[in-house]
Design a protein around this motif. Structure first.
Motif, mmCIF file in Angstrom:
data_model
loop_
_atom_site.group_PDB
_atom_site.id
_atom_site.type_symbol
_atom_site.label_atom_id
_atom_site.label_comp_id
_atom_site.label_asym_id
_atom_site.label_seq_id
_atom_site.Cartn_x
_atom_site.Cartn_y
_atom_site.Cartn_z
ATOM 1 N N ARG A 86 50.855 30.984 40.274
ATOM 2 C CA ARG A 86 50.100 30.878 41.527
ATOM 3 C C ARG A 86 48.756 30.192 41.289
ATOM 4 O O ARG A 86 48.336 29.324 42.065
ATOM 5 N N ASN A 87 48.075 30.574 40.223
ATOM 6 C CA ASN A 87 46.785 29.991 39.861
ATOM 7 C C ASN A 87 46.915 28.489 39.641
ATOM 8 O O ASN A 87 46.137 27.687 40.167
ATOM 9 N N MET A 133 44.025 36.395 42.652
ATOM 10 C CA MET A 133 44.338 36.211 44.072
ATOM 11 C C MET A 133 43.106 36.498 44.925
ATOM 12 O O MET A 133 42.795 35.742 45.865
ATOM 13 N N ASP A 134 42.380 37.561 44.626
ATOM 14 C CA ASP A 134 41.177 37.884 45.403
ATOM 15 C C ASP A 134 40.149 36.761 45.320
ATOM 16 O O ASP A 134 39.501 36.422 46.316
ATOM 17 N N GLU A 135 40.003 36.174 44.133
ATOM 18 C CA GLU A 135 39.041 35.073 43.965
ATOM 19 C C GLU A 135 39.502 33.831 44.724
ATOM 20 O O GLU A 135 38.686 33.117 45.321
ATOM 21 N N LEU A 136 40.803 33.573 44.724
ATOM 22 C CA LEU A 136 41.330 32.432 45.468
ATOM 23 C C LEU A 136 41.087 32.610 46.965
ATOM 24 O O LEU A 136 40.660 31.682 47.656
ATOM 25 N N GLU A 192 57.274 36.717 47.351
ATOM 26 C CA GLU A 192 56.891 38.060 46.920
ATOM 27 C C GLU A 192 56.470 38.049 45.456
ATOM 28 O O GLU A 192 55.482 38.678 45.068
ATOM 29 N N TRP A 193 57.223 37.315 44.635
ATOM 30 C CA TRP A 193 56.923 37.215 43.201
ATOM 31 C C TRP A 193 55.544 36.622 42.977
ATOM 32 O O TRP A 193 54.793 37.080 42.108
ATOM 33 N N ALA A 194 55.190 35.613 43.767
ATOM 34 C CA ALA A 194 53.895 34.952 43.606
ATOM 35 C C ALA A 194 52.757 35.714 44.276
ATOM 36 O O ALA A 194 51.607 35.285 44.220
#
Length: 504
Positions: free
Chosen positions: A308-309, A327-330, A67-69
């Motif tokens: 995360r990155n 996150m969206d880009e990943l 959840e944190w990530a």
């Protein structure tokens, strides 16, 4: 085919960076296809066959860490995977458990059916006897493979009956002259002959199924299409293919769907600076997302998006080589075919750089909201606590660093080294005294000192004393914080405040 990925860790400890990578890649893969309109889903499952090493706190660490990530949506129920149970049911309408230990009886019953079908057998050897067999094979320079023929199985059962053996394990009988073949997303074409494989244990003597058996059962009934996991599981794959083939007819008889073989992706090892695989016992590196000793990314106040990155780049790169990715880009860019085979280097300096970049580019409001829960330093010395925190915004890579920076800069001020600093910079004590006297005199005429009038006050000191450059600015900085280097003057002087500066 519906795309269904999973993260299925064994909670024998706390959430490790390698586990985060497996979870993240599985999540990104599913979300990428969902974004382009495919039917896809990511699930989280607890593989708790190892009851002796099971750490219940580790389960919640896995939940909170994800959840944190940002890997999973937030659920009001902290045990959110139980809510996900309601997305899938057994053929008879019951909900599927996402905890493996809650299905031990069901899984063991399948092993018993395999025995009846002649696809598995009871092994009554003790662990000591199995060790003796292994040593004997080593002495004869034979492969340490345990494999019984049909005739040997019959003789073993007769021997066990004569000797009143009761305690047993269940083994899958591996076929002879068979080659297991699969196409790994990362490693390509893979082949393993049964000549190199032992008859794997399906159920231990305590009736608890082995990991390789339970995981295949769960992956089948949960319709997992893609399995992303660490390279250490590569040797398990042919066994799991064999187990799946053996149990599939039984599962079809029970009413489960006929689903395609899963596609495997075995991630490369993550190594340290010595080139060796990261060990969870190595305390010199920050390896845990969350733990019980406070030496982890969550406790130290790393920004979750940055972690995360960084983890996403441990073996994968975007086509355009961009390194700072939301996150969206990943999700948009993630392509499983771009995961490399070579070991991924865990570079803590790069982690810290990425995290620092996230802090630098945050709005002041977002920065303050994130870091404040991590502040333990006493900020009662100033009327501008927010300015204190923002002063170090471009210097930190985790929020906990602020405590030491605040202490060193504004609280534990050591003025005993002022004379030596002046001497090394060729500034006379006379000029120092003249500068500070003028500064305090001019400051006393102001109602307060702030970011706007700091330059004005220093300019007046320059005009009054004739001092300039280093001879002007260093004495004032030394007077304020006792150090020749530090944040900008228009930050530190207002933070200390007129009253405190005149009291020095």
């Amino acid at each position: 085919m519906k795309i269904r990925t999973r993260f299925a860790p064994s909670p024998t400890g706390f959430f490790h960076i390698g586990g985060l990578r497996s979870a993240l890649y599985s999540y990104l893969f599913a979300q990428h296809f969902k974004k382009i309109g495919e039917d896809s889903e990511y699930i989280f499952r607890i593989e708790d066959t190892d009851q002796l090493r099971h750490v219940e706190e580790g389960v919640m660490a896995l939940v909170k860490g994800q959840e944190w990530a940002g890997i999973t949506p937030f659920f009001s129920n902290p045990e959110w995977w139980k809510e996900k149970v309601h997305q899938q049911k057994t053929p008879d309408g019951n909900f599927i458990s996402y905890r493996q230990s809650e299905k031990f009886d069901t899984i063991t019953a399948i092993a018993e059916q395999l025995v009846k079908k002649g696809l598995a057998y009871y092994d009554y050897h003790t662990s000591d006897e199995l060790d003796e067999i292994r040593i004997e094979k080593e002495n004869k320079k034979l492969p340490p493979r345990f494999h019984l023929t049909e005739e040997e199985i019959k003789k073993h059962q007769e021997w066990a009956k004569i000797n009143n053996r009761v305690e047993k394990i269940i083994r899958l009988k591996m076929p002879d002259n068979r080659v297991y073949i699969w196409e790994d997303m990362i490693r390509g074409h893979m082949e393993v002959s049964t000549e190199a494989l032992t008859d794997p244990v399906l159920v231990k003597s305590n009736n608890i199924p082995m990991y390789n058996f339970a995981v295949v059962y769960d992956d089948y009934i949960m319709e997992i299409s893609h399995i992303t996991r660490g390279e250490e599981h590569l040797s398990n794959t042919p066994y799991q293919i064999a187990i799946r083939e053996a149990i599939k007819p039984i599962l079809l008889e029970q009413g489960w769907k006929d689903i395609p073989e899963p596609i495997f992706a075995h991630l490369p090892f993550v190594t340290g600076s010595d080139g060796k695989k990261l060990s969870k016992r190595d305390k010199t590196l920050l390896q845990f997302v969350c733990s019980d000793d406070g030496r982890d990314y969550m406790s130290l106040g790393y920004y979750p998006d940055a972690v995360r990155n960084f983890v996403a780049l441990l073996g994968w790169t975007a086509k355009d080589n961009k390194e700072i990715l939301s996150m969206d880009e990943l999700i948009e860019r993630f392509d499983g075919t771009r995961i490399v085979k070579a070991p991924a280097f865990f570079d803590i300096n790069k982690m810290n750089w990425i995290s620092g970049e996230y802090f630098k580019n945050m709005s002041d409001e977002k920065f303050l909201n994130f870091v404040k829960p991590f502040i333990k330093a006493d900020l009662s010395f100033t009327d501008l606590p927010d300015l204190v925190l923002l002063t170090f915004k471009k210097q930190i890579y985790n929020a906990s660093m602020l405590n030491e920076l605040i202490e060193e800069t504004f609280i534990k001020i050591d003025r005993t080294k002022i004379d030596s600093i002046l001497e090394s910079n060729q500034i006379s004590k006379q000029d120092y005294g003249k500068c500070i006297s003028s500064f305090k005199n001019i400051l006393s005429s102001y109602h307060e000192i702030n970011e706007t009038n700091t330059d004005e006050i220093i300019k007046k000191v320059k005009e009054e004393t004739g001092l300039k450059g280093k001879a002007l600015f260093m004495p004032i900085r030394l007077f304020a914080i006792g150090k020749e280097h530090g944040p900008e003057m228009n930050k530190i002087l207002p933070i200390i405040g007129k009253k405190n500066l005149l009291a020095h």
